[in-house]
Design a protein around this motif. Structure first.
Motif, PDB file in Angstrom:
ATOM      1  N   ARG A 121      -4.977 -22.611  -6.077  1.00  0.00           N
ATOM      2  CA  ARG A 121      -5.767 -21.681  -6.878  1.00  0.00           C
ATOM      3  C   ARG A 121      -7.251 -22.052  -6.828  1.00  0.00           C
ATOM      4  NH1 ARG A 121      -7.816 -21.186 -12.058  1.00  0.00           N
ATOM      5  NH2 ARG A 121      -6.912 -23.044 -12.926  1.00  0.00           N
ATOM      6  N   SER A 126      -7.968 -17.348  -7.362  1.00  0.00           N
ATOM      7  CA  SER A 126      -6.732 -16.908  -7.997  1.00  0.00           C
ATOM      8  C   SER A 126      -6.447 -15.453  -7.703  1.00  0.00           C
ATOM      9  CB  SER A 126      -6.822 -17.143  -9.492  1.00  0.00           C
ATOM     10  OG  SER A 126      -8.050 -16.684  -9.959  1.00  0.00           O
ATOM     11  N   ARG A 127      -7.280 -14.846  -6.846  1.00  0.00           N
ATOM     12  CA  ARG A 127      -7.061 -13.426  -6.577  1.00  0.00           C
ATOM     13  C   ARG A 127      -5.877 -13.214  -5.638  1.00  0.00           C
ATOM     14  NH1 ARG A 127     -11.699 -10.055  -5.508  1.00  0.00           N
ATOM     15  NH2 ARG A 127     -12.570  -9.931  -7.563  1.00  0.00           N
ATOM     16  N   ASN A 128      -5.443 -11.970  -5.590  1.00  0.00           N
ATOM     17  CA  ASN A 128      -4.458 -11.589  -4.593  1.00  0.00           C
ATOM     18  C   ASN A 128      -5.077 -11.739  -3.221  1.00  0.00           C
ATOM     19  OD1 ASN A 128      -1.795 -10.079  -4.983  1.00  0.00           O
ATOM     20  ND2 ASN A 128      -2.992  -9.647  -6.816  1.00  0.00           N
ATOM     21  N   GLN A 129      -4.317 -12.235  -2.299  1.00  0.00           N
ATOM     22  CA  GLN A 129      -4.794 -12.294  -0.928  1.00  0.00           C
ATOM     23  C   GLN A 129      -3.934 -11.344  -0.109  1.00  0.00           C
ATOM     24  OE1 GLN A 129      -7.365 -14.390  -0.112  1.00  0.00           O
ATOM     25  NE2 GLN A 129      -7.462 -15.147  -2.216  1.00  0.00           N
ATOM     26  N   GLY A 130      -4.499 -10.875   0.983  1.00  0.00           N
ATOM     27  CA  GLY A 130      -3.737  -9.931   1.792  1.00  0.00           C
ATOM     28  C   GLY A 130      -3.772 -10.297   3.260  1.00  0.00           C
ATOM     29  N   ALA A 131      -2.751  -9.897   3.949  1.00  0.00           N
ATOM     30  CA  ALA A 131      -2.742 -10.030   5.402  1.00  0.00           C
ATOM     31  C   ALA A 131      -2.582  -8.632   5.968  1.00  0.00           C
ATOM     32  CB  ALA A 131      -1.599 -10.931   5.842  1.00  0.00           C
ATOM     33  N   PRO A 132      -3.201  -8.356   7.103  1.00  0.00           N
ATOM     34  CA  PRO A 132      -3.095  -7.003   7.660  1.00  0.00           C
ATOM     35  C   PRO A 132      -1.673  -6.714   8.111  1.00  0.00           C
ATOM     36  CG  PRO A 132      -4.131  -8.488   9.221  1.00  0.00           C
ATOM     37  CD  PRO A 132      -3.990  -9.243   7.949  1.00  0.00           C
ATOM     38  N   TYR A 224       5.363  -8.139   3.234  1.00  0.00           N
ATOM     39  CA  TYR A 224       4.778  -7.544   2.024  1.00  0.00           C
ATOM     40  C   TYR A 224       3.264  -7.483   2.083  1.00  0.00           C
ATOM     41  CZ  TYR A 224       9.474  -8.574   0.469  1.00  0.00           C
ATOM     42  OH  TYR A 224      10.820  -8.650   0.379  1.00  0.00           O
ATOM     43  N   GLY A 225       2.660  -8.313   2.937  1.00  0.00           N
ATOM     44  CA  GLY A 225       1.211  -8.227   3.130  1.00  0.00           C
ATOM     45  C   GLY A 225       0.374  -8.777   1.999  1.00  0.00           C
ATOM     46  N   SER A 226       0.962  -9.091   0.847  1.00  0.00           N
ATOM     47  CA  SER A 226       0.118  -9.616  -0.216  1.00  0.00           C
ATOM     48  C   SER A 226       0.776 -10.818  -0.869  1.00  0.00           C
ATOM     49  CB  SER A 226      -0.161  -8.535  -1.258  1.00  0.00           C
ATOM     50  OG  SER A 226       0.853  -8.487  -2.209  1.00  0.00           O
ATOM     51  N   PHE A 227      -0.046 -11.737  -1.291  1.00  0.00           N
ATOM     52  CA  PHE A 227       0.479 -12.948  -1.927  1.00  0.00           C
ATOM     53  C   PHE A 227      -0.609 -13.535  -2.802  1.00  0.00           C
ATOM     54  CE2 PHE A 227      -2.057 -15.547   0.875  1.00  0.00           C
ATOM     55  CZ  PHE A 227      -2.149 -14.774   2.020  1.00  0.00           C
ATOM     56  N   ASP A 228      -0.227 -14.412  -3.705  1.00  0.00           N
ATOM     57  CA  ASP A 228      -1.211 -15.151  -4.485  1.00  0.00           C
ATOM     58  C   ASP A 228      -0.653 -16.541  -4.722  1.00  0.00           C
ATOM     59  OD1 ASP A 228       0.424 -15.088  -6.957  1.00  0.00           O
ATOM     60  OD2 ASP A 228       0.030 -12.944  -6.839  1.00  0.00           O
ATOM     61  N   PHE A 229      -1.383 -17.357  -5.461  1.00  0.00           N
ATOM     62  CA  PHE A 229      -0.965 -18.757  -5.582  1.00  0.00           C
ATOM     63  C   PHE A 229       0.303 -18.910  -6.426  1.00  0.00           C
ATOM     64  CE2 PHE A 229      -3.187 -17.910  -9.411  1.00  0.00           C
ATOM     65  CZ  PHE A 229      -2.606 -18.726 -10.361  1.00  0.00           C
ATOM     66  N   ILE A 231       3.220 -16.981  -6.132  1.00  0.00           N
ATOM     67  CA  ILE A 231       4.452 -16.391  -5.621  1.00  0.00           C
ATOM     68  C   ILE A 231       5.573 -17.406  -5.462  1.00  0.00           C
ATOM     69  CG2 ILE A 231       3.426 -14.434  -4.398  1.00  0.00           C
ATOM     70  CD1 ILE A 231       3.739 -16.092  -1.828  1.00  0.00           C
TER      71      ILE A 231
END
Lengths: 305, 375
Positions: A121, A126-132, A224-229, A231
């Protein structure tokens, strides 16, 4: 009830279960060898998700234009780095406590989980992160109106999980390393006396568990393309449940437990009610433990003499 | 006098002086708590909140503070968890000695913590808690700078039924006070218009796989999906809908008003045909033009709740300046009779602490992954 809907829910459950199974392997192997639950395992999976996004970004920005190659390299890199995490975690949080009572490593594992979560974090935000979304599209069966589909990534998840499980089973059953693992699992003192380097074997088990979580992290990030600390927490608990359901300590049990849990969740959610999906999943767990305390495939613990 | 007793007396005098000095220094600033989700999955909203509050304090202090004192902010991180929110509230009140609090963000955090603030005589103003119960419980010293879900849900329902002309509506929520509250408010209005939802279910916060639910939405032949919840779940949900071939409009509330929603969905290609309710874009209001420019010059886009949070600090400060006290009851009475001049224009509150005018409008996410107000 529409047959396509049932089939689609089975596909959903299968994919979910494959992921649970992959992560459950880490819980089950560590439990099998040192008899404790690695509560930091969910965090390993979370770290793998971050590594995936980072590696993919780096590889693609260096002009690597083949998606397949980028994915393969990412998978390898994620396994290597996550394996390193697994190794370091074992050295810091578990090895110094080996031989103390069972509570101490349990608490240090929970501590480790909090350390990792907050370390990610603080370093990654702490934001959502994304992968293409790299792979889009799906196999569809049926008409344009009614169809069952499995996306390319979902098929990849199922195939890669099966391959990983196969490779792992082969390592455990057929190689010298696997033999050392099984020996250490049966009787750590005896194995030591017979010349097995048990410290190295235990490290190895952590590394293997982490590598399987790494595979799961890569696949989930693609899917899912999105994750954060955060999950690692929910998924970690679910995977742990899968391991217990299948019989903790048993490798095929982890896979079976994952599948059963994934299918239960998916079918209950699809045909009864999503609100109570987790209530149902954990009720199944309780029932299995009442009537089959060692899990679906677990053998009852035998007192070692 | 015995020498030792003289020494004792001087010690007491010294200690008293020290204490007095400490008390004096403590009184030189006016402390306002800023409580919200600065960590956790909803930290994006916390960041908007903090940026706004920080800038407001800076600007007010640069203009001489209030009653000759500087404003000092005390940060409290509740991670959008009710338990942590109560702990944070106790800390802010006991250790930091705040006189008012800006926050919290999540309704589920605002409600339990509000009892702590009410007991301690601390004025509370939330910038984003929209659940009706926040003000309906009769706490006289609580205010909000945003609308209520029963207003927001009505706007959402009208849009889905009248504009989108949807008949088979699936109503989903995240089982939280906010998400379920919003979905219920929407559904209540929908039913009053004579429409029953084809599906009404809750998903679990923190999960990413909603495929089973999505298949169900599809099987119900939904031609619109209404979701009460936040962006971390809305993103994967809408993506999985699109992947399973559901192109139906996705309508939500102010819980997705962050560009992180696009990130959570996996790219702008997934947020087409997504709508949401939110207060009229504060960035368009003339009163805040200079401030918006200031934020942008500093490289920060004041989206979502940034200006709401700024306005909360402004209102609290104006009440303190207006009453020359920090007594919560007096502040509350003053706010309810005078209102406040904020960066979002003049605001006035009713007896409960709700805004007299709520201004929910529809927004649409466009192909570039940005949201814009619909006219």
């Amino acid at each position: 009830m529409d047959g396509y809907v049932i089939a689609q829910q089975l596909v959903n459950g299968l994919v979910l279960g494959a992921i649970y199974g992959l992560i459950a392997v880490g819980y089950t192997m560590v439990y099998g060898i040192i008899g404790m639950i690695n509560f930091a395992h969910g965090e390993i999976y979370m770290i793998s998700a971050y590594l995936t996004a980072i590696f993919l970004a780096v590889l693609l920005s260096f002009g690597l234009n083949s998606v397949a190659l980028a994915l393969l390299l990412t998978l390898i890199l994620a396994i290597v780095f996550t394996g390193l995490y697994g190794y370091v975690i074992e050295r810091i949080a578990y090895r110094p406590l080996r031989g103390s009572n069972r509570l101490a490593p349990l608490i240090s594992a929970i501590g480790m989980s909090l350390v990792l979560q907050n370390y990610v974090r603080l370093s990654q935000g702490s934001r959502n992160q994304g992968a293409p979304a790299l792979i889009e599209g799906a196999f569809r069966f049926g008409s344009d109106e009614h169809f069952v589909q499995i996306t390319y990534i979902q098929s990849l998840i199922v195939i890669v999980s099966l391959i990983s499980m196969g490779v792992l089973t082969w390592i455990i059953q057929r190689t010298a390393l696997g033999r050392a693992c099984r020996a250490t699992q049966q009787d750590i003192t005896m194995a030591q006396l017979l010349g097995v380097n048990t410290d190295r074997t235990i490290s190895l088990v952590f590394v293997i568990g982490a590598a399987m979580a790494a595979v799961a992290g890569v696949l989930v990030t693609l899917n899912y393309g999105s994750f954060d600390f955060h999950i690692g927490f929910v998924t970690g608990i679910k995977a742990f449940t899968a391991a217990v359901l299948g019989g903790i300590g048993s490798l095929p049990g982890a896979m079976l437990g994952g599948l059963v849990l994934g299918l239960c969740e998916s079918l209950f959610s699809g045909f009864v009610n999503t609100d109570y999906k987790d209530v149902f999943a954990f009720s199944i767990l309780v029932l299995v433990l009442i009537f089959r305390p060692s899990g679906l495939l677990g053998r009852p613990a035998v007192e070692k003499v | 006098m015995h020498p030792s007793s003289r020494a004792f007396l001087s010690l007491v005098a010294g200690a008293t002086a020290l204490f007095a000095a400490h008390a004096a220094s403590a009184a030189e600033t006016i402390k306002i708590g800023v409580a919200g989700p600065f960590s956790g999955a909803y930290a994006a909203f916390g960041e908007q909140q903090w940026r706004g509050a920080e800038q407001a304090a800076k600007d007010i202090n640069a203009a001489g503070g209030v009653m000759g004192k500087m404003i000092e902010l005390a940060k409290g991180d509740d991670a959008c968890e009710p338990k942590q929110a109560v702990a944070v509230a106790n800390r802010l009140v006991d250790n930091d000695g705040i006189v008012a609090v800006a926050g919290h963000f999540c309704s589920s955090s605002t409600m339990p913590s509000s009892e702590v603030y009410a007991d301690a005589g601390v004025l509370q103003m939330t910038h984003g808690s929209t659940n009706p119960q926040v003000t309906d419980r009769g706490i006289p010293t609580i205010f909000r700078m945003c609308g209520r879900d029963d207003q927001q849900g009505v706007v959402g329902a009208e849009f889905v039924i009248n504009t989108l002309k949807a008949k088979n509506i699936a109503v989903l929520h995240d089982k939280t006070v906010y998400g379920k509250g919003l979905a219920d408010a929407m559904m209540a209005h929908m039913k009053s218009l004579g429409l029953q939802p084809v599906l009404y279910e809750g998903l679990t916060q923190g999960e990413k796989d909603f495929n089973a639910l999505v298949t169900k939405v599809k099987a119900a032949k939904s031609d619109a999906v209404y979701f009460g919840g936040l962006h971390a779940e809305a993103g994967p949900l809408v993506r999985q809908m699109r992947e399973q071939g559901i192109d139906a409009p996705f309508v939500s509330g102010d819980g997705i008003v962050s560009e992180e929603f696009v990130l959570a969905a996996g790219g702008p290609q997934y947020v087409k045909n997504v709508f949401m309710t939110f207060g009229a874009d504060p960035r368009r209001i003339a009163a805040g033009k200079a401030l918006v420019e200031k934020f942008r010059a500093a490289g920060y886009e004041p989206e979502g709740y940034t200006l709401y949070s700024y306005a909360v600090i402004q209102s609290i400060t104006q009440a303190i300046a207006g009453t020359k006290t920090t007594d919560a009851d007096k502040l509350a009475k003053w706010l309810k009779t005078h209102g406040a001049q904020t960066v979002m224009g003049p605001k006035s509150w009713d007896a409960k602490g709700d805004l007299k005018v709520s201004d929910y409008v529809m927004y649409k996410w466009n192909d570039d992954g940005k949201y814009e107000q619909m006219d």
